[in-house]
Motif scaffolding. Structure first.
Motif, PDB file in Angstrom:
ATOM      1  N   ALA A   1      14.516  -3.382  -5.697  1.00 57.96           N
ATOM      2  CA  ALA A   1      14.620  -2.143  -5.391  1.00 57.96           C
ATOM      3  C   ALA A   1      13.382  -1.519  -4.981  1.00 57.96           C
ATOM      4  CB  ALA A   1      14.934  -1.360  -6.740  1.00 57.96           C
ATOM      5  N   THR A   2      13.622  -0.541  -4.018  1.00 57.97           N
ATOM      6  CA  THR A   2      12.305   0.260  -3.299  1.00 57.97           C
ATOM      7  C   THR A   2      12.064   1.379  -4.338  1.00 57.97           C
ATOM      8  OG1 THR A   2      13.035  -0.346  -1.350  1.00 57.97           O
ATOM      9  CG2 THR A   2      11.303   1.294  -1.282  1.00 57.97           C
ATOM     10  N   PRO A   3      10.892   1.560  -4.954  1.00 60.68           N
ATOM     11  CA  PRO A   3      10.548   2.762  -6.077  1.00 60.68           C
ATOM     12  C   PRO A   3      10.277   3.883  -5.228  1.00 60.68           C
ATOM     13  CG  PRO A   3       8.892   1.366  -5.968  1.00 60.68           C
ATOM     14  CD  PRO A   3       9.849   0.639  -4.991  1.00 60.68           C
ATOM     15  N   ARG A   4      11.447   4.288  -4.360  1.00 57.37           N
ATOM     16  CA  ARG A   4      10.821   5.411  -3.417  1.00 57.37           C
ATOM     17  C   ARG A   4      10.495   6.895  -4.162  1.00 57.37           C
ATOM     18  NH1 ARG A   4      15.107   7.853   0.855  1.00 57.37           N
ATOM     19  NH2 ARG A   4      16.259   7.718  -1.207  1.00 57.37           N
ATOM     20  N   ASP A   5      11.299   6.942  -5.287  1.00 55.72           N
ATOM     21  CA  ASP A   5      10.978   8.328  -6.240  1.00 55.72           C
ATOM     22  C   ASP A   5       9.756   8.285  -6.797  1.00 55.72           C
ATOM     23  OD1 ASP A   5      11.862   5.930  -7.640  1.00 55.72           O
ATOM     24  OD2 ASP A   5      12.916   7.102  -9.124  1.00 55.72           O
TER      25      ASP A   5
ATOM     26  N   THR B   1       4.493  -2.372  -5.141  1.00 54.59           N
ATOM     27  CA  THR B   1       5.676  -3.234  -5.268  1.00 54.59           C
ATOM     28  C   THR B   1       5.972  -4.167  -4.162  1.00 54.59           C
ATOM     29  OG1 THR B   1       6.968  -1.478  -6.390  1.00 54.59           O
ATOM     30  CG2 THR B   1       8.327  -3.106  -5.682  1.00 54.59           C
ATOM     31  N   ILE B   2       5.643  -3.749  -2.840  1.00 55.74           N
ATOM     32  CA  ILE B   2       5.834  -4.467  -1.841  1.00 55.74           C
ATOM     33  C   ILE B   2       4.808  -5.689  -2.076  1.00 55.74           C
ATOM     34  CG2 ILE B   2       5.234  -4.969   0.514  1.00 55.74           C
ATOM     35  CD1 ILE B   2       6.439  -2.192   0.842  1.00 55.74           C
ATOM     36  N   ARG B   3       3.491  -5.463  -2.397  1.00 54.16           N
ATOM     37  CA  ARG B   3       2.487  -6.513  -2.898  1.00 54.16           C
ATOM     38  C   ARG B   3       2.795  -7.467  -3.773  1.00 54.16           C
ATOM     39  NH1 ARG B   3      -3.075  -5.510  -1.216  1.00 54.16           N
ATOM     40  NH2 ARG B   3      -3.742  -6.745  -3.007  1.00 54.16           N
ATOM     41  N   SER B   4       3.379  -7.055  -4.905  1.00 49.99           N
ATOM     42  CA  SER B   4       3.786  -7.910  -5.744  1.00 49.99           C
ATOM     43  C   SER B   4       4.964  -8.771  -5.535  1.00 49.99           C
ATOM     44  CB  SER B   4       4.064  -7.420  -7.218  1.00 49.99           C
ATOM     45  OG  SER B   4       5.176  -6.549  -7.202  1.00 49.99           O
ATOM     46  N   PHE B   5       6.048  -8.143  -4.549  1.00 52.26           N
ATOM     47  CA  PHE B   5       7.109  -8.689  -4.157  1.00 52.26           C
ATOM     48  C   PHE B   5       6.632 -10.011  -3.601  1.00 52.26           C
ATOM     49  CE2 PHE B   5      11.726  -8.355  -1.994  1.00 52.26           C
ATOM     50  CZ  PHE B   5      11.884  -9.438  -2.552  1.00 52.26           C
ATOM     51  N   ILE B   6       5.736  -9.581  -2.415  1.00 51.90           N
ATOM     52  CA  ILE B   6       5.091 -10.623  -1.433  1.00 51.90           C
ATOM     53  C   ILE B   6       4.619 -11.896  -2.324  1.00 51.90           C
ATOM     54  CG2 ILE B   6       3.479 -11.139   0.294  1.00 51.90           C
ATOM     55  CD1 ILE B   6       4.093  -8.445   1.550  1.00 51.90           C
ATOM     56  N   ASP B   7       3.670 -11.424  -3.439  1.00 52.65           N
ATOM     57  CA  ASP B   7       3.270 -12.414  -4.151  1.00 52.65           C
ATOM     58  C   ASP B   7       4.117 -13.465  -4.722  1.00 52.65           C
ATOM     59  OD1 ASP B   7       0.699 -13.324  -4.901  1.00 52.65           O
ATOM     60  OD2 ASP B   7       1.014 -12.447  -6.990  1.00 52.65           O
ATOM     61  N   ASP B   8       5.227 -12.815  -5.382  1.00 56.42           N
ATOM     62  CA  ASP B   8       6.154 -13.339  -6.263  1.00 56.42           C
ATOM     63  C   ASP B   8       6.934 -14.473  -5.025  1.00 56.42           C
ATOM     64  OD1 ASP B   8       5.533 -12.214  -8.392  1.00 56.42           O
ATOM     65  OD2 ASP B   8       7.130 -10.892  -8.525  1.00 56.42           O
ATOM     66  N   LEU B   9       7.141 -13.829  -3.897  1.00 59.46           N
ATOM     67  CA  LEU B   9       7.946 -14.720  -2.931  1.00 59.46           C
ATOM     68  C   LEU B   9       7.100 -15.958  -2.630  1.00 59.46           C
ATOM     69  CD1 LEU B   9       9.261 -11.900  -0.708  1.00 59.46           C
ATOM     70  CD2 LEU B   9      10.509 -13.608  -1.741  1.00 59.46           C
ATOM     71  N   ALA B  10       5.855 -15.901  -2.389  1.00 60.69           N
ATOM     72  CA  ALA B  10       4.871 -16.753  -1.953  1.00 60.69           C
ATOM     73  C   ALA B  10       4.833 -17.767  -2.971  1.00 60.69           C
ATOM     74  CB  ALA B  10       3.321 -16.148  -1.571  1.00 60.69           C
TER      75      ALA B  10
ATOM     76  N   SER C   1      16.471  -0.572  -1.014  1.00 65.28           N
ATOM     77  CA  SER C   1      16.088  -1.929  -1.716  1.00 65.28           C
ATOM     78  C   SER C   1      15.356  -2.606  -0.435  1.00 65.28           C
ATOM     79  CB  SER C   1      17.361  -2.636  -1.814  1.00 65.28           C
ATOM     80  OG  SER C   1      17.993  -3.044  -0.882  1.00 65.28           O
ATOM     81  N   MET C   2      14.488  -3.674  -0.928  1.00 67.30           N
ATOM     82  CA  MET C   2      13.839  -4.807   0.024  1.00 67.30           C
ATOM     83  C   MET C   2      14.618  -6.153  -0.151  1.00 67.30           C
ATOM     84  SD  MET C   2      10.090  -3.408  -1.045  1.00 67.30           S
ATOM     85  CE  MET C   2      10.234  -3.955  -2.819  1.00 67.30           C
ATOM     86  N   LYS C   3      14.601  -6.616   1.019  1.00 67.79           N
ATOM     87  CA  LYS C   3      15.215  -7.946   1.238  1.00 67.79           C
ATOM     88  C   LYS C   3      13.969  -8.970   1.463  1.00 67.79           C
ATOM     89  CE  LYS C   3      19.404  -5.973   2.602  1.00 67.79           C
ATOM     90  NZ  LYS C   3      19.129  -4.865   3.511  1.00 67.79           N
TER      91      LYS C   3
ATOM     92  N   LEU D   1       6.795  -8.135   8.128  1.00 71.61           N
ATOM     93  CA  LEU D   1       7.405  -6.929   7.378  1.00 71.61           C
ATOM     94  C   LEU D   1       8.281  -5.956   8.509  1.00 71.61           C
ATOM     95  CD1 LEU D   1       4.233  -7.288   5.634  1.00 71.61           C
ATOM     96  CD2 LEU D   1       5.896  -5.518   4.293  1.00 71.61           C
ATOM     97  N   ALA D   2       9.461  -5.638   8.099  1.00 68.92           N
ATOM     98  CA  ALA D   2      10.233  -4.853   8.812  1.00 68.92           C
ATOM     99  C   ALA D   2      10.096  -3.320   7.857  1.00 68.92           C
ATOM    100  CB  ALA D   2      11.705  -5.075   8.901  1.00 68.92           C
ATOM    101  N   VAL D   3       9.607  -2.360   8.476  1.00 64.62           N
ATOM    102  CA  VAL D   3       9.499  -1.033   7.834  1.00 64.62           C
ATOM    103  C   VAL D   3      10.024   0.267   8.495  1.00 64.62           C
ATOM    104  CG1 VAL D   3       7.403  -1.763   6.582  1.00 64.62           C
ATOM    105  CG2 VAL D   3       7.179  -0.543   8.363  1.00 64.62           C
ATOM    106  N   PRO D   4      10.339   1.060   7.744  1.00 64.92           N
ATOM    107  CA  PRO D   4      10.986   2.168   8.569  1.00 64.92           C
ATOM    108  C   PRO D   4       9.894   3.350   8.991  1.00 64.92           C
ATOM    109  CG  PRO D   4      11.161   2.733   6.083  1.00 64.92           C
ATOM    110  CD  PRO D   4      10.569   1.253   6.323  1.00 64.92           C
ATOM    111  N   GLY D   5      10.376   4.143   9.811  1.00 67.25           N
ATOM    112  CA  GLY D   5       9.406   5.067  10.364  1.00 67.25           C
ATOM    113  C   GLY D   5       8.651   4.696  11.657  1.00 67.25           C
TER     114      GLY D   5
END
Ligand SMILES: [Zn+2]
Length: 359
Positions: A33-37, A46-55, A14-16, A67-71
């Protein structure tokens, strides 16, 4: 409307997200949710649209995005994540707006938040050690997370602690994470509960006993009493056991749970002794799900770490202060830094830290 940044903590499931003002007030939070599958491109979309919605929820253009991302990650590029599957994604690909953006490694970004705002606020050098599904560390030097020469720094979960021990998913043998992550504690308890209960369920199985997979563990088992009371976890078709349940069983004196818990503490004390001798931290800040056990973990761990170190004191263990919000708050600091406010967080009041946790 005060200016704000969009902060996003991208996890494997998931993304917070949050909107955080210049004074550190969290004015909005959300999660998705993070649509990893569905593959890395779907995650980026999904990150792009989430950022758009948050803004949009912030009713104005954000001053920056963090952004904090894994890897493996630099401030400008998400280089690689085995977990999500992306390679070389520029920071700007995540953001549908023309605003400054900065990326950070997920655990190090949480460590940055603990350093600037949380348990490490008064400390210069410490280890932030979240113990959850896995174990990773944020090495904090002079107040800032250190990622090493190529971004692999802080992988304390893959320090070999029992070199003849159990294989780790990473390909190595006997990693700390194999014994002491929350999922390892749950998995090892379930496995041993099942194997030790098997003879009672099927007469055809000859004297099965808990298998010791390493000399170190074998030695440990040899000096430990066999489980004397029935295990309270069903074994015919074992229900998944959580680390939280193992902690509760440990606290109630269940011998097998105490065994597994003790091995986790032993593994942690070995890794932390190594860390302490290398980097002389002023504290070790424990976070993540397993640290929720509080003194059940910290008291025996402090004791064993202290006994391992002969010529110096062990650093104190502290509980992380920001909980599940650390990654999002760290991302907010990155967003403000991207916008040119390098001192972001320095004057955020402790009240800010009482802002509601991300749902
Ligand atoms: Zn490993």
């Amino acid at each position: 409307m005060s200016s704000f940044v969009v902060a996003l903590d991208v996890g494997g499931t998931s993304m917070k997200g949050g909107l955080v003002t210049r004074s550190g007030e969290i004015i909005h939070t959300d999660r998705r949710a993070t649509p990893r599958d569905r593959g890395p491109a779907a995650v980026v979309a999904t990150i792009r649209s989430f950022i758009d919605d948050l803004a949009t929820a912030g009713d104005g253009t954000p001053t920056g995005v963090g952004l904090a991302v894994p890897g493996l990650v630099t401030a400008d590029v998400a280089l690689y994540s085995a977990n999500i599957g992306w390679r070389d994604v520029p920071a700007t690909d995540f953001v549908p707006l023309d605003v400054p953006v900065m990326l950070g490694h997920d655990v190090r970004t949480g460590g940055l938040a603990e350093s600037v705002l949380g348990a490490g606020r008064e400390l210069s050098d410490f280890l932030f050690l979240p113990i959850g599904t896995g174990i990773a560390g944020a090495v904090i030097l002079h107040g800032e997370p250190y990622g090493g020469s190529a971004g692999w720094g802080g992988e304390i979960g893959h320090i070999p602690v029992f070199p003849e021990g159990e294989p780790c998913a990473c390909g190595q043998i006997g990693c700390l994470e194999t014994y002491a992550s929350a999922s390892a504690v749950a998995r090892r308890y379930s496995a041993r509960a099942t194997s030790s209960a098997a003879p009672a369920l099927t007469d055809t199985v000859p004297t099965a006993s808990p298998t010791a997979s390493s000399p170190a563990i074998a030695a440990h088992l040899a000096t430990s009493p066999a489980p004397a009371s029935p295990v309270t976890v069903p074994t015919a078709s074992p229900a998944p056991v959580t680390a939280e349940q193992v902690a509760a069983l440990t606290a109630s004196g269940d011998p097998l749970a105490m065994e597994i818990w003790g091995e986790a503490v032993e593994a942690l004390s070995l890794a932390l002794a190594t860390y302490t001798l290398l980097l002389d931290p002023s504290a070790i800040v424990l976070g993540g799900g397993l640290a929720e056990a509080g003194p059940l973990l910290s008291v025996p761990l402090a004791e064993r770490l202290g006994k391992r170190l002969a010529f110096r004191d062990a650093p104190p263990l502290r509980q992380a202060a920001l909980g599940m919000s650390a990654g999002m708050l760290g991302a907010a600091l990155l967003g403000w830094r991207a916008a040119g406010f390098a001192d972001a967080g320095a004057n955020w009041s402790p009240d800010v830290l009482k802002s509601p946790r991300v749902a």
